[in-house]
Design an enzyme around this catalytic site. Structure first.
Site, mmCIF file in Angstrom:
data_model
loop_
_atom_site.group_PDB
_atom_site.id
_atom_site.type_symbol
_atom_site.label_atom_id
_atom_site.label_comp_id
_atom_site.label_asym_id
_atom_site.label_seq_id
_atom_site.Cartn_x
_atom_site.Cartn_y
_atom_site.Cartn_z
ATOM 1 N N ASP A 148 52.075 89.562 140.532
ATOM 2 C CA ASP A 148 51.460 88.252 140.323
ATOM 3 C C ASP A 148 50.604 87.931 141.533
ATOM 4 O OD1 ASP A 148 53.064 88.213 138.110
ATOM 5 O OD2 ASP A 148 54.074 86.330 138.587
ATOM 6 N N HIS A 218 55.418 96.087 140.621
ATOM 7 C CA HIS A 218 55.792 97.000 139.548
ATOM 8 C C HIS A 218 54.797 98.149 139.446
ATOM 9 C CE1 HIS A 218 58.768 94.197 137.493
ATOM 10 N NE2 HIS A 218 58.224 93.445 138.431
ATOM 11 N N SER A 344 52.195 88.747 150.070
ATOM 12 C CA SER A 344 51.422 89.756 150.794
ATOM 13 C C SER A 344 50.326 90.303 149.891
ATOM 14 C CB SER A 344 52.330 90.875 151.297
ATOM 15 O OG SER A 344 51.647 91.662 152.249
#
Length: 375
Positions: A148, A218, A344
């Site tokens: 995200d 992911h 980050s």
């Protein structure tokens, strides 16, 4: 006869004060990357903090950047990590987490556990899991978002230089380090040596995770990870405003690069650390330790997941030690790979046919599972 215009003392004082104030506003706007729109109330504390930290905004840019880089960000990040692990009393959890949710706009309705009392410390709250149904995988795209966040930049890699934000580049070779078996051909560029076919090109995507975002990352596709390379380094902020000021920021910061192969050739996913994000965890590699107190500047440490002639392959830079095993780590599209301690950046660098096209816009918000592009 020419007459000089006369000014009162008060008007002269006002004029003298207006010059630095206007300059300060302009430079603060550049530092924060802010547009000329009102700041939402929940972000006012962050804007005020940026203002306080930028008292020296009228100084030359080089001096400000050097001053910022001198801050003990690694020490502060370790201290923050310990604070995150302190268990909060039950009565304090709801007000502390509620303040964080309000400040950064966290959507707790997506969390697998919405009850704030469940999270014993800040670390658990930052690394909260999501409900399985809230991040469906795009079946029509061969490549999906690994996290995200916000799309900072994307496109083809040209001249072995990659843009971290618009107009600011960094060296691809400095970012990934030397590639085994590809450095012998000195007649071609580093970018070309990564490609397995002249019919392909090299592409990149940069995803910035803000503090309020979901902090796990992911697998963006089906691929095989052959090596993990850990670069110890600084822990400067990767906020887009700072990325505009510090050249090669992504090469300076601590990062973990996973490299391997997908159906079209070379593929890599790099997790870039930042201030208060000294902890980068990769689920399938328990040996990885980030933000250690001591490290050699410019060093990197490899671990190969591929066995060569029944021996563990070893490679390192400037004294690093590495080992590996097996035939690589096979990751399925959408599989959980690792997590940050706060927000980050994720950088994808991959080989694909030249007709690969992105379905993105710079600055857009994106979520795990949404398509990045197609062939």
């Amino acid at each position: 006869m020419c007459h000089r215009p006369s000014f009162s003392a008060s008007s002269a004082t006002r004029s003298w004060l207006q010059v630095p104030r206007v300059a300060l506003r302009r430079r603060l706007s550049a530092l924060s990357g802010a547009a000329s729109r009102p700041i939402p109330w929940r972000r006012r504390p962050i804007a005020f903090l940026c203002y306080v930290l930028s008292v020296g905004a009228l100084r030359p840019l080089a001096k400000r950047v050097a001053l910022y880089r001198s801050f003990p960000t690694r020490l502060l990040s370790r201290a923050w990590g310990r604070l995150n692990g302190v268990e909060l009393p039950t009565w304090l959890r709801r007000p502390v987490y509620s303040l964080y949710i309000w400040t950064f706009g966290v959507n707790m309705q997506e969390a697998a556990v919405e009850d704030l009392i469940h999270y014993r410390n800040l670390g658990e709250f930052f690394r909260r899991r999501l409900k399985p149904a809230v991040r469906p995988l795009c079946a029509n795209s061969c490549l999906i978002s690994p996290a995200d966040g916000k799309i900072l930049h994307f496109g083809q890699v040209k001249n072995s230089e990659v843009e971290q934000v618009k107009g600011v580049t960094y060296s691809l070779e400095n970012f990934l380090g030397p590639q085994k078996g590809r450095e012998n051909d000195s007649s071609s560029s580093f970018r070309d040596r990564l490609l397995s076919s002249p019919d392909n090109d090299l592409f990149h995507v940069v995803v910035y995770l803000a503090p309020g975002d979901y902090h796990c990352f992911h697998s963006p596709t089906n691929w095989k990870v052959e090596r993990r390379r850990h670069f110890p380094g600084s822990l400067l902020s990767v906020n887009p405003g700072v990325a505009r000021l510090v050249k090669e920021l992504f090469c300076l910061n601590e990062r973990v690069a996973l490299t391997g192969q997908w159906q079209h050739g070379f593929f890599s996913l790099t997790a870039v650390g930042a201030t208060n994000v000294g902890s980068i965890r990769v689920y399938f590699d328990q040996e990885l330790q980030t933000n250690v107190p001591r490290y050699s500047k410019g060093s990197f440490h490899d671990r190969s997941y591929v066995a060569v002639d029944n021996h563990l392959s070893k490679a390192a830079g400037k004294g690093g030690v590495a080992g590996g095993e097996g035939e690589g780590v096979v990751l399925q599209k959408g599989a959980a790979v690792g997590e940050f301690n706060l927000g980050s950046t994720i950088v994808l660098l991959f080989e694909a046919p030249k007709d690969f096209s992105f379905n993105l816009q710079a600055g857009q918000r994106i979520r795990v599972g949404e398509g990045l592009g197609s062939l």
